[in-house]
Design a protein around this motif. Structure first.
Motif, PDB file in Angstrom:
ATOM      1  N   LEU A 122      -0.170  -0.635  15.350  1.00 15.61           N
ATOM      2  CA  LEU A 122      -1.418  -0.496  14.601  1.00 15.61           C
ATOM      3  C   LEU A 122      -2.530  -1.333  15.220  1.00 15.61           C
ATOM      4  O   LEU A 122      -3.662  -0.882  15.322  1.00 15.61           O
ATOM      5  N   ILE A 123      -2.190  -2.540  15.633  1.00 14.54           N
ATOM      6  CA  ILE A 123      -3.187  -3.409  16.243  1.00 14.54           C
ATOM      7  C   ILE A 123      -3.636  -2.840  17.586  1.00 14.54           C
ATOM      8  O   ILE A 123      -4.824  -2.832  17.900  1.00 14.54           O
ATOM      9  N   LEU A 149     -19.574  -4.275  16.100  1.00 14.18           N
ATOM     10  CA  LEU A 149     -19.732  -4.073  14.662  1.00 14.18           C
ATOM     11  C   LEU A 149     -19.847  -2.591  14.324  1.00 14.18           C
ATOM     12  O   LEU A 149     -19.574  -2.190  13.200  1.00 14.18           O
ATOM     13  N   LEU A 150     -20.250  -1.783  15.285  1.00 13.30           N
ATOM     14  CA  LEU A 150     -20.305  -0.340  15.070  1.00 13.30           C
ATOM     15  C   LEU A 150     -18.911   0.271  15.097  1.00 13.30           C
ATOM     16  O   LEU A 150     -18.685   1.338  14.556  1.00 13.30           O
ATOM     17  N   ARG A 151     -17.986  -0.402  15.745  1.00 14.96           N
ATOM     18  CA  ARG A 151     -16.598   0.068  15.834  1.00 14.96           C
ATOM     19  C   ARG A 151     -15.682  -1.092  15.470  1.00 14.96           C
ATOM     20  O   ARG A 151     -15.207  -1.817  16.333  1.00 14.96           O
ATOM     21  N   PRO A 152     -15.429  -1.290  14.177  1.00 12.51           N
ATOM     22  CA  PRO A 152     -14.601  -2.424  13.770  1.00 12.51           C
ATOM     23  C   PRO A 152     -13.173  -2.298  14.290  1.00 12.51           C
ATOM     24  O   PRO A 152     -12.720  -1.206  14.645  1.00 12.51           O
ATOM     25  N   VAL A 162       0.363  -3.360   3.987  1.00 13.13           N
ATOM     26  CA  VAL A 162       1.662  -2.880   3.504  1.00 13.13           C
ATOM     27  C   VAL A 162       2.763  -3.304   4.461  1.00 13.13           C
ATOM     28  O   VAL A 162       3.821  -3.806   4.037  1.00 13.13           O
ATOM     29  N   GLU A 163       2.530  -3.125   5.762  1.00 10.72           N
ATOM     30  CA  GLU A 163       3.542  -3.518   6.745  1.00 10.72           C
ATOM     31  C   GLU A 163       3.798  -5.021   6.725  1.00 10.72           C
ATOM     32  O   GLU A 163       4.940  -5.469   6.826  1.00 10.72           O
ATOM     33  N   LEU A 164       2.744  -5.821   6.592  1.00  9.12           N
ATOM     34  CA  LEU A 164       2.927  -7.275   6.533  1.00  9.12           C
ATOM     35  C   LEU A 164       3.711  -7.683   5.286  1.00  9.12           C
ATOM     36  O   LEU A 164       4.542  -8.594   5.346  1.00  9.12           O
ATOM     37  N   ASN A 165       3.454  -7.019   4.168  1.00 12.88           N
ATOM     38  CA  ASN A 165       4.218  -7.307   2.948  1.00 12.88           C
ATOM     39  C   ASN A 165       5.696  -6.979   3.131  1.00 12.88           C
ATOM     40  O   ASN A 165       6.567  -7.745   2.724  1.00 12.88           O
ATOM     41  N   ASP A 178      -6.744   1.787   7.692  1.00  8.61           N
ATOM     42  CA  ASP A 178      -5.797   1.156   8.611  1.00  8.61           C
ATOM     43  C   ASP A 178      -5.474  -0.261   8.164  1.00  8.61           C
ATOM     44  O   ASP A 178      -4.349  -0.732   8.320  1.00  8.61           O
ATOM     45  N   THR A 179      -6.459  -0.937   7.608  1.00  8.94           N
ATOM     46  CA  THR A 179      -6.234  -2.290   7.096  1.00  8.94           C
ATOM     47  C   THR A 179      -5.204  -2.250   5.973  1.00  8.94           C
ATOM     48  O   THR A 179      -4.318  -3.098   5.909  1.00  8.94           O
TER      49      THR A 179
END
Length: 123
Positions: A113-114, A57-60, A72-75, A66-67
């Motif tokens: 990105l992932i 949780l300290l490093r999502p 945008v890429e998914l769209n 980035d989300t």
């Protein structure tokens, strides 16, 4: 007496000064109470153990910016997929290669990105 006063001040310093109120549904409350009985731990101890065990949780996985890039890429990928489906459904054998290539490029950008979000560097 000085030892007792010193011991009392030491206890006060160790005691956390911040408090947070948390509300639970009846079902959640009964689960916590069962955990208290089973483990012998207090509610605060159970909650602290569960929370601080989750260092992820300290490093999502993704930062908010980035989300947004991922959305945008998914769209874009969805739009490209719709264009390909329309061409294929029309019976067209040509004209969808460019959209398919864009879709593939977007797919690899999303994977990149992932991978970066997971701490993997795949170049």
């Amino acid at each position: 007496m000085d030892k007792n006063m010193s011991a009392e001040s030491d206890k006060k310093e160790l005691k956390p000064s911040n408090a947070t109120c948390v509300r639970f549904s009846p079902h959640e409350q009964s689960m916590i109470e069962k955990m208290e009985r089973v483990t012998g731990m207090s509610k605060p101890a159970l909650l602290k153990k569960a929370l601080f065990k989750r260092l992820d949780l300290l490093r999502p996985l993704f930062l908010p910016e980035d989300t947004q890039k991922l959305i945008v890429e998914l769209n874009r990928q969805g739009n490209n997929l719709n264009q390909i489906a329309r061409k294929v459904n029309e019976g067209s054998r040509e004209g969808w290669n460019q959209a398919f290539n864009s879709l593939t490029t977007a797919y690899f950008e999303i994977r990149r990105l992932i991978s970066v979000g997971n701490g993997n560097s795949q170049n």
